[in-house]
Write an enzyme that holds these catalytic residues in place. Structure first.
Site, PDB file in Angstrom:
ATOM      1  N   ASP A  64       6.190   1.723   6.608  1.00 33.78           N
ATOM      2  CA  ASP A  64       4.735   0.900   6.517  1.00 33.78           C
ATOM      3  C   ASP A  64       3.940   2.076   5.500  1.00 33.78           C
ATOM      4  O   ASP A  64       3.846   2.682   5.564  1.00 33.78           O
ATOM      5  CB  ASP A  64       4.260   0.862   7.588  1.00 33.78           C
ATOM      6  CG  ASP A  64       3.145   0.050   7.879  1.00 33.78           C
ATOM      7  OD1 ASP A  64       2.552  -0.598   6.960  1.00 33.78           O
ATOM      8  OD2 ASP A  64       2.049   0.532   8.610  1.00 33.78           O
ATOM      9  N   ASP A  87       0.076   4.358   1.069  1.00 31.01           N
ATOM     10  CA  ASP A  87      -0.611   5.510   2.341  1.00 31.01           C
ATOM     11  C   ASP A  87       0.700   5.093   3.418  1.00 31.01           C
ATOM     12  O   ASP A  87       0.778   3.807   3.341  1.00 31.01           O
ATOM     13  CB  ASP A  87      -2.041   5.676   2.104  1.00 31.01           C
ATOM     14  CG  ASP A  87      -2.450   4.253   3.088  1.00 31.01           C
ATOM     15  OD1 ASP A  87      -2.809   3.132   2.480  1.00 31.01           O
ATOM     16  OD2 ASP A  87      -3.351   4.007   3.802  1.00 31.01           O
ATOM     17  N   HIS A 112       0.805  -1.392   0.183  1.00 33.34           N
ATOM     18  CA  HIS A 112      -0.009   0.194  -0.298  1.00 33.34           C
ATOM     19  C   HIS A 112       1.221   1.115   0.197  1.00 33.34           C
ATOM     20  O   HIS A 112       2.062   1.732   0.756  1.00 33.34           O
ATOM     21  CB  HIS A 112      -1.190  -0.015   1.116  1.00 33.34           C
ATOM     22  CG  HIS A 112      -0.378  -0.136   2.371  1.00 33.34           C
ATOM     23  ND1 HIS A 112      -0.045   1.193   2.476  1.00 33.34           N
ATOM     24  CD2 HIS A 112      -0.556  -0.969   3.493  1.00 33.34           C
ATOM     25  CE1 HIS A 112       0.278   0.761   4.460  1.00 33.34           C
ATOM     26  NE2 HIS A 112       0.770  -0.173   4.567  1.00 33.34           N
ATOM     27  N   ASP A 172       4.196  -7.077   3.964  1.00 30.70           N
ATOM     28  CA  ASP A 172       3.306  -5.479   4.250  1.00 30.70           C
ATOM     29  C   ASP A 172       3.863  -5.225   6.003  1.00 30.70           C
ATOM     30  O   ASP A 172       3.073  -5.110   7.232  1.00 30.70           O
ATOM     31  CB  ASP A 172       1.987  -5.389   4.151  1.00 30.70           C
ATOM     32  CG  ASP A 172       1.188  -4.155   4.710  1.00 30.70           C
ATOM     33  OD1 ASP A 172       2.244  -3.041   5.360  1.00 30.70           O
ATOM     34  OD2 ASP A 172       0.752  -4.157   5.291  1.00 30.70           O
ATOM     35  N   HIS A 221       3.889   3.236  12.823  1.00 31.44           N
ATOM     36  CA  HIS A 221       2.984   4.396  12.383  1.00 31.44           C
ATOM     37  C   HIS A 221       3.692   5.485  14.012  1.00 31.44           C
ATOM     38  O   HIS A 221       2.628   6.033  14.412  1.00 31.44           O
ATOM     39  CB  HIS A 221       1.742   3.885  13.262  1.00 31.44           C
ATOM     40  CG  HIS A 221       0.683   2.799  12.529  1.00 31.44           C
ATOM     41  ND1 HIS A 221      -0.340   2.689  12.669  1.00 31.44           N
ATOM     42  CD2 HIS A 221       1.074   1.980  11.283  1.00 31.44           C
ATOM     43  CE1 HIS A 221      -0.506   1.384  11.714  1.00 31.44           C
ATOM     44  NE2 HIS A 221       0.085   1.718  10.483  1.00 31.44           N
ATOM     45  N   GLU A 234      -5.256   1.743   2.689  1.00 29.83           N
ATOM     46  CA  GLU A 234      -4.761   0.599   2.933  1.00 29.83           C
ATOM     47  C   GLU A 234      -5.498   0.616   4.949  1.00 29.83           C
ATOM     48  O   GLU A 234      -5.949   0.327   5.823  1.00 29.83           O
ATOM     49  CB  GLU A 234      -3.992  -0.316   3.423  1.00 29.83           C
ATOM     50  CG  GLU A 234      -3.911  -1.489   3.747  1.00 29.83           C
ATOM     51  CD  GLU A 234      -2.735  -1.519   4.982  1.00 29.83           C
ATOM     52  OE1 GLU A 234      -3.039  -2.477   6.230  1.00 29.83           O
ATOM     53  OE2 GLU A 234      -2.253  -0.760   5.713  1.00 29.83           O
ATOM     54  N   GLU A 235      -4.197   2.101   5.789  1.00 30.36           N
ATOM     55  CA  GLU A 235      -4.389   2.329   7.047  1.00 30.36           C
ATOM     56  C   GLU A 235      -5.455   2.674   7.883  1.00 30.36           C
ATOM     57  O   GLU A 235      -5.721   2.900   8.918  1.00 30.36           O
ATOM     58  CB  GLU A 235      -3.511   3.723   6.728  1.00 30.36           C
ATOM     59  CG  GLU A 235      -2.310   2.812   6.689  1.00 30.36           C
ATOM     60  CD  GLU A 235      -1.507   2.403   7.946  1.00 30.36           C
ATOM     61  OE1 GLU A 235      -2.251   2.005   8.571  1.00 30.36           O
ATOM     62  OE2 GLU A 235      -0.130   1.863   7.469  1.00 30.36           O
TER      63      GLU A 235
END
Length: 409
Positions: free
Chosen positions: A140, A80, A78, A197, A379, A174-175
């Protein structure tokens, strides 16, 4: 592997933070900018069927180089980055040959410490890419994108390595749980796929949480505090009491492995109205239903004796455990596991304490386990990744492509 790291360090400069407050797809302009860049890169590599659609999904094909039928397999990542920390103006730093101790992040006082993150004790001698302590890194999942493209490039350059059709896809949002919403599985054309991922080297995952979101709203009444007696209803009082009575041992910071949790993610508080946003996670569907029922009963208890509803509850299901969709196809896991072993990587088969696009895609007819990227602490501002871990991820992707072709020869 210099091109892999250069590629990754370039990717993280794109601001692709997704925005849950926006209903469009992609939810941020930066994702479409990055998607266009990736489309052009894939075209420059000579891939076929390169498409960027209006919703920000990028797809491409590396065509088979063998003269027999091999199932088309896919690799997905992904674009984002998470809304939890800033993804703007990312300034990565490379720490070569880490020898232990704190790593200073940027020019400030923020450090990456093995006291807080014991994984660092196992990484002496590794080359580590960190943030500057003001943003997340974006490994990520830009590491996954860099690894997939580098693996495809390696297969192109080393044309003697056999492989069938390799399908690749890069998804938006995705997030914020929307990465598979508009994914065209039929157009993608793979029989199965792998999301790249995961975290530390060796992770191989085909179980994930069943997930739901819950919004608990507390309704109050505001009047001047000087004349409030018998009139004011302070919704924050009820909201704080509600949270205080939640099971303190069933939170993310108190659970691990197959243990589920309730997690208060955000709160908006005022006298007339307060809202608590929770995510609910459990590996068993029965357990998730139990958590929903717990909140429902708790809300009912708060409303007992009230002429009007002081508290209301909304629950939304997000995704389910992909285990039931992947386990009927054990060869998918076996190929990935054997590829890791061939690359001197010890497989660490474990549940995902979260979710990936693969969870949704598995229920859409595309079985899709998850494989490591080599990253840690996603994150947040302490996110980092090892160069060696990224290189191993590339090796595993190449090996999966090779082993699949050999398996069906």
């Amino acid at each position: 592997m210099t091109s892999l790291i250069d590629r990754f360090l370039n990717y993280v400069t794109f601001d692709t933070q997704s925005d849950p407050s926006q209903g469009c797809c992609p939810s941020s302009k930066g994702q479409m900018t990055f998607a266009a860049f990736l489309r052009d890169e894939l075209l420059s590599l000579g891939l076929h069927d390169v498409v960027l659609d209006d919703n920000g999904y990028v797809m491409a094909t590396l065509r088979s180089n063998v003269d027999y039928k091999v199932p088309a397999i896919g690799f997905v990542a992904h674009m984002d980055t998470a809304p939890d920390a800033s993804g703007s103006n990312v300034k990565p730093q490379l720490v070569e040959n880490y020898q232990g101790g704190d790593i200073a992040l940027g020019k400030g006082e923020e450090v990456l410490s093995p006291i807080q993150y014991p994984d660092l004790h196992e990484l002496h001698g590794y080359d580590i890419i960190t943030t500057d302590g003001t943003t997340l890194l974006g490994a990520d999942n830009k590491a996954g994108i860099a690894e997939i493209i580098s693996a495809v490039e390696y297969l192109i350059v080393n044309a003697d390595i056999p492989h069938g059709d390799i399908k690749i896809a890069f998804t938006p949002d995705e997030e914020i749980g929307r990465g598979a919403d508009l994914f065209n599985v039929e157009k993608f054309g793979a029989q199965w796929a792998y999301t790249i991922d995961g975290g530390p080297v060796g992770e191989l995952e085909y179980e994930n949480f069943n997930a739901a979101a819950a919004t608990v709203t507390f309704h109050g009444n505001n009047v001047h505090p000087g004349t409030a007696k018998g009139k004011m209803v302070n919704s924050m009082t009820f909201a704080s009491r509600f949270q205080a009575e939640m099971p303190s041992e069933e939170t993310p910071e108190m659970t691990e492995g197959y243990e589920g949790f309730y997690h208060l993610t955000t709160a908006e508080m005022s006298v007339p109205k307060s809202t608590l946003h929770y995510i609910l996670r459990d590996f068993e569907q029965e357990g998730l239903e139990r958590r929903k029922a717990y909140l429902k009963d708790k809300v009912a208890t708060f409303n007992q004796g009230s002429k009007q509803k002081l508290v209301t509850l909304t629950v939304t299901d997000n995704y389910s455990n992909m285990k039931e969709m992947v386990e009927p196809h054990p060869h998918i896991i076996d190929i990935a596991k054997q590829a890791m072993i061939a690359c001197a990587v010890k497989p660490n088969i474990k549940p995902i304490r979260g979710g990936t696009d693969g969870a949704r895609l598995s229920f859409m007819g595309l079985p899709c386990p998850n494989i490591f990227t080599g990253g840690y602490n996603f994150h947040g501002i302490h996110e980092f990744i090892t160069v060696q871990g990224m290189e191993l991820a590339v090796n595993v992707i190449v090996q999966i492509a090779k082993d699949t072709a050999i398996r069906y020869r």
